[in-house]
Design an enzyme around this catalytic site. Structure first.
Site, mmCIF file in Angstrom:
data_model
loop_
_atom_site.group_PDB
_atom_site.id
_atom_site.type_symbol
_atom_site.label_atom_id
_atom_site.label_comp_id
_atom_site.label_asym_id
_atom_site.label_seq_id
_atom_site.Cartn_x
_atom_site.Cartn_y
_atom_site.Cartn_z
ATOM 1 N N LYS A 182 16.591 -0.342 -16.508
ATOM 2 C CA LYS A 182 17.869 -0.544 -15.541
ATOM 3 C C LYS A 182 18.595 0.721 -15.742
ATOM 4 O O LYS A 182 18.698 1.201 -16.685
ATOM 5 C CB LYS A 182 18.975 -1.818 -15.871
ATOM 6 N N LYS A 184 22.131 3.015 -13.740
ATOM 7 C CA LYS A 184 23.391 2.990 -13.023
ATOM 8 C C LYS A 184 23.541 3.501 -11.533
ATOM 9 O O LYS A 184 22.579 4.550 -11.620
ATOM 10 C CB LYS A 184 24.451 3.606 -13.815
ATOM 11 N N ASP A 292 28.279 -13.742 -19.832
ATOM 12 C CA ASP A 292 28.063 -13.210 -21.223
ATOM 13 C C ASP A 292 28.865 -14.038 -22.113
ATOM 14 O O ASP A 292 30.059 -14.037 -22.122
ATOM 15 C CB ASP A 292 28.799 -11.712 -21.229
ATOM 16 N N GLU A 341 19.865 -8.972 -21.825
ATOM 17 C CA GLU A 341 19.919 -7.649 -21.689
ATOM 18 C C GLU A 341 19.599 -6.794 -23.229
ATOM 19 O O GLU A 341 19.790 -7.606 -24.224
ATOM 20 C CB GLU A 341 21.435 -7.070 -21.351
#
Length: 389
Positions: A182, A184, A292, A341
């Site tokens: 991943k 940004k 989360d 993650e």
């Protein structure tokens, strides 16, 4: 055997880094580290549960020390135990923490409570002498799966970081066994971000999939402009395009982006999760939810969030929590989430896996440490042991 919590300790630690995403930089970031000390003795030492808050929110020492700690310590000890009186009951401890709290306002207090909650669950599983993921699976009458999908989160903006360095970073994740990476977006112009995306796609060249994360930066017009660009690429997901509470923006975006989208890391209660599913246009056949537990009142609340998902026709397998911590890994393995993650190079020593755990084909296998397994991560446990000494 009766169990008592004898102390709750907090220390605020720096996790500063010169990186930035589309919204914030991490140059002054902190986190709270918590130890919940019990009177249960194993190998001559008290059983201690540990917790910390995820990156992206600051340490919560004030709230923990001035409000939530004393509510637990002042509660009659028997009111915090399970029906047998032989272990803590995390839900009863959670209720004690939340006594005299008004509904709504799920900002900083959700992080403080989630940090203590992590430590409570760690202590509970240790007292039961079981890995947390196995304890959770038993409570739900399901089979734990210690093999969990993880993706590598990175691709931050960094002074002097050009596309060559970005490509090298992503290559390093592939070399370590990740199958999804991943990066940004939203911290540069659309044209520049497109070049960055194409550079990464060229580097991974079908060996892995790419997800992109805007960190809530865009208004609707910009989110749509990015969607029209991004839909030309085979992305794993398009994450958090707009403000996390702008459900109308999220719903409108689905008309322009047919691929998978992801959001939810900045929603801190089951009520907010319910509103996202009611009004955010999220699609249970392809989209991903990133709540989360460490930021959202902890695992006790996360179980209420999973109940909301079931009511709205979603599977827990569509959840891949934000945060990159071992708590969420245990929840994923014990309750059947879609994965977790991971920050291979950032926010240390709090992120990552126990020592010796390696990523293989995009997955890790959790070892059978009692509790969350912090003791298996030497550099992290050194910080924790110092707090409880």
């Amino acid at each position: 055997m009766s169990v008592r919590i004898t102390d709750i300790r907090e220390v605020t630690k720096p996790i500063a880094s010169p990186i930035r995403n589309a919204y914030i930089d991490f140059s002054k970031m902190t986190c709270s580290l918590v130890a919940v000390v019990t009177d249960v003795v194993r190998d001559g030492k008290p059983v201690v549960g540990y917790g910390f808050n995820s990156n992206g929110r600051y340490g919560q020492g004030g709230l923990i020390r001035e409000r939530f700690r004393d509510r637990v310590l002042d509660a009659p000890p028997g009111t915090l135990l399970d029906d047998e009186g032989t272990n803590l009951d995390p839900d009863r401890v959670w209720n004690a923490m939340m006594a005299n709290e008004k509904p709504g306002g799920h900002g900083e207090r959700s992080v403080a409570v989630g940090t203590i909650d992590m430590a409570i669950w760690d202590a509970t599983a240790k007292i039961a002498n079981k890995p947390l993921f196995r304890l959770l699976a038993e409570r739900e009458d399901r089979t734990a799966n210690p093999r969990v999908f993880v993706y590598a989160a990175g691709g931050y903006y960094y002074p002097g970081k050009d596309t060559d360095l970005l490509r090298a970073e992503m290559r390093s994740y592939l070399d370590r066994g990740y199958s999804v990476v991943k990066m940004k977006i939203g911290g540069a112009s659309l044209d520049e971000d497109q070049k960055r995306i194409e550079a990464v796609l060229h580097e991974i060249d079908g060996e892995a999939q790419l997800a992109v994360d805007a960190n809530g930066r865009f208004d609707l017009e910009t989110a749509i402009a990015y969607a029209k660009m991004l839909r030309n690429y085979p992305l794993f997901w398009y994450e958090e395009a707009g403000d996390p509470l702008d459900y109308q923006l999220q719903a409108a975006l689905a008309e322009f982006y047919p691929g998978p989208m992801a959001t939810g890391e900045n929603l801190f209660s089951h009520q907010d999760a319910r509103n996202l599913l009611r009004h955010g246009g999220m699609r249970p056949d392809r989209d991903w939810l990133q709540f989360d537990p460490a930021l959202a009142y902890g695992l006790c609340e996360f179980q209420r969030t999973l109940a909301v998902l079931t009511t709205h026709g979603w599977s827990a397998a569509r959840c891949i929590p934000h945060g990159g911590h071992q708590m969420a890994l245990n929840i994923a393995a014990g309750l059947g989430l879609g994965g977790n993650e991971s920050y291979p190079d950032l926010f240390q020593p709090y992120g990552g896996f126990p020592d010796g755990v390696r990523v293989e084909a995009g997955r890790v296998t959790l070892p059978d440490f009692p509790g969350i397994g912090f003791e298996g991560k030497e550099n992290l446990y050194r910080e924790m042991a110092a707090l409880s000494a």
